[in-house]
Design an enzyme around this catalytic site. Structure first.
Site, short mmCIF file in Angstrom:
data_model
loop_
_atom_site.label_atom_id
_atom_site.label_comp_id
_atom_site.label_asym_id
_atom_site.label_seq_id
_atom_site.Cartn_x
_atom_site.Cartn_y
_atom_site.Cartn_z
N GLU A 269 0.91 -1.32 -0.05
CA GLU A 269 0.06 0.16 0.07
C GLU A 269 0.77 1.28 -0.01
OE1 GLU A 269 -3.47 1.90 2.89
OE2 GLU A 269 -2.37 0.20 3.35
N LYS A 330 -9.77 2.77 -3.41
CA LYS A 330 -9.99 2.10 -2.20
C LYS A 330 -11.47 2.97 -1.84
CE LYS A 330 -8.90 1.17 2.71
NZ LYS A 330 -7.89 1.39 3.62
N CYS A 382 -5.55 -2.81 2.46
CA CYS A 382 -5.55 -2.51 4.12
C CYS A 382 -6.99 -3.28 4.48
CB CYS A 382 -5.43 -1.06 4.37
SG CYS A 382 -5.02 -1.08 6.04
#
EC number: 2.3.1.269
Length: 511
Positions: A269, A330, A382
């Site tokens: 990430e 995301k 994540c």
């Protein structure tokens, strides 16, 4: 032992201790029988309590569970949010006190509307249904906080065989049902038929889980993909330092250039710590390197979208260069880490509310998956991997799962290992291989049974090499998701509610 089910501090303190057992059933401890014991003590402690006392009994249980199980939040606030010890402790206590109401309100509802102490089997089934409803609610309310689910304790336990059938939800339901049945079994001994049914309900799911454990619900969709995952181990205080950008870009380039005989190169990430458009030259050059290796490079990178009014929006993203295509933005953002609720009020109060890159926007729904080497890759950045239903929707369209993360925020706490366990559960639920690339651990490859087959230790810079097999086919959970189990829970709760309202002579139908 009757004091356990009476109002007052002795029972509340036992509930606090019972809640604190929750993380011991999960990674990294994995004493899975403690999940049953923890819930059984709560169930027993709620027996006979009036609504107000039950609410506080549930609150103390939740305070124990989240206080012990999410202690890593203190690390994030104190170590990386620059909060003093008193302030970090106060914020942690406030958070724990708030999320403890996730257990308090269902406990009140149980005491006021659903509990039937004279119907041991029906009561146990309704309690398990309420437990499932609680976990579902936690995954949704205020964007969700789906942490510390009881079902995660069964990642490699006897119920692992049920996970591809009903996800972590089914595992949690069976654990809660088992806990309540174990408490109620002594009351069934005088009643032969009820005792037999109780034993079937208690032992049947565990036998089914053992029978199905290792069953292959999916099959190969092609040749293995050779994977290289880079763990840069960049210190968090250097991560967003403008003076360290070139060093970080050089690090990932230099660790990747020597790699040969590779299909996928994966970076964590925001491994590229500048905006995608600002890094276009670097990413283009790395794409050429990947092309020369007949490989795809997948990396985390922040993405800027310029709006018509001249303003910009920023996203946490993953992009593919080389033999692949696509950029994913995301959708599930971390509160305070990636966006600040009520930011007009909170920004500037303390450093924790002004963390670097804490102004991301939410990515749009229904984005296409990433493509690499001819396969569909389901991306999770994540926190996204902890949402079972969200993850299942992407997994059903894919052949390989990919999660990238920066767990540096957790420090040396249990947080990264809890996070890893949830990623493993997503692989087991979907019957697919997962690639997990993180900044400082745990980077690894996870097989369709949720087992880690390769990994790099935490807090080390390293290169992981291995193979993953693209998979096709759908597990029952990917096909039907939580809906059949949620429907069953709804019926059981309605059954309990109606049974509670009937006159005593009519309750036998619902007992």
């Amino acid at each position: 032992m009757r004091w356990i089910s009476r109002p007052g501090w002795p029972g509340h303190l036992l509930a606090l201790a019972a809640g604190a057992l929750t993380p011991l059933a999960l990674a990294p401890f994995d004493y899975w029988p403690l999940a049953i014991l923890s819930i059984a003590l709560l169930y027993l402690g709620l027996r006979g309590l009036p609504g107000k006392s039950a609410l506080w009994r549930g609150w103390w249980y939740g305070f124990g569970a989240f206080g012990a199980g999410t202690s890593w939040i203190y690390v994030s606030i104190h170590d990386y949010g620059a909060a003093s010890v008193p302030l970090a402790s106060l914020l942690m206590l406030g958070f724990t006190a708030g999320v403890a109401f996730f257990f308090a309100l269902p406990a009140w509802l149980w005491a006021r509307c659903l509990r039937r102490d004279n119907a041991p089997l029906g009561d146990a089934l309704a309690f398990a249904a309420l437990w499932l409803a609680l976990e579902l609610f936690r995954s949704w309310f205020l964007t969700g906080f789906p942490w510390l689910y009881a079902g995660y304790s069964q990642l490699q336990g006897p119920l692992a065989g049920l996970v591809p059938v009903g996800g972590v939800w089914l595992s949690s339901f069976v654990i809660a049902l088992s806990a309540a049945l174990l408490v109620n079994l002594p009351r069934l001994f005088p009643h032969g038929a009820s005792l037999l049914l109780g034993l079937v309900l208690l032992l049947g799911p565990w036998a089914a889980g053992l029978y199905l454990k290792g069953h292959a619900w999916t099959h190969s969709a092609g040749e293995p993909l050779r994977v290289v995952a880079i763990q840069g181990n960049i210190a968090q205080e250097l991560k967003w330092d403008p003076n360290q950008v070139r060093a970080q870009l050089d690090l990932y380039r230099d660790l990747s250039l020597p790699q040969q005989d590779v299909d996928l190169i994966v970076w964590p990430e925001t491994a590229v710590p500048i905006l995608q458009d600002m890094a276009s030259g670097y990413l283009g050059a790395m794409g050429q390197v990947a092309d020369e290796k007949n490989a795809a490079l997948i990396t985390g990178v922040p993405v800027r979208e310029r709006l018509a009014d001249g303003k910009s929006r920023y996203f946490n993203g993953i992009t593919v260069v080389g033999e692949g295509a696509g950029t994913y933005l995301k959708q599930k953002l971390v509160p305070f880490g990636e966006y600040v609720p009520l930011q007009d009020l909170l920004r500037g109060l303390i450093a924790f509310f002004d963390l670097p890159m804490s102004d991301f926007a939410r990515g749009p729904a229904d984005q296409p998956l990433l493509k690499a080497k001819g396969y569909q890759i389901a991306p999770y950045i994540c926190y996204e991997v902890v949402y079972p239903e969200f993850a299942a929707a992407l997994a059903a369209q894919s052949q390989v799962l990919l999660t990238v993360s920066n767990d540096t925020w957790f420090g040396t706490s249990i947080g990264p290992l809890q996070h890893l366990q949830m990623a493993q559960m997503r692989a087991l639920e979907s019957g697919r291989w997962m690639i997990r690339a993180t900044n400082n651990g745990v980077t690894g490859l996870i097989d369709p049974y949720g087992r880690i087959v390769r990994q790099i230790p935490q807090f080390q810079q390293g290169i992981l090499r291995g193979e993953v097999i693209p998979m096709q086919g759908l597990t029952p959970y990917l096909q039907y998701r939580v809906w059949p189990l949620a429907g069953l829970a709804g019926v059981l709760l309605l059954w309990a509610l109606l049974g509670r309202q009937l006159r005593p002579q009519e309750r036998r139908l619902f007992g």
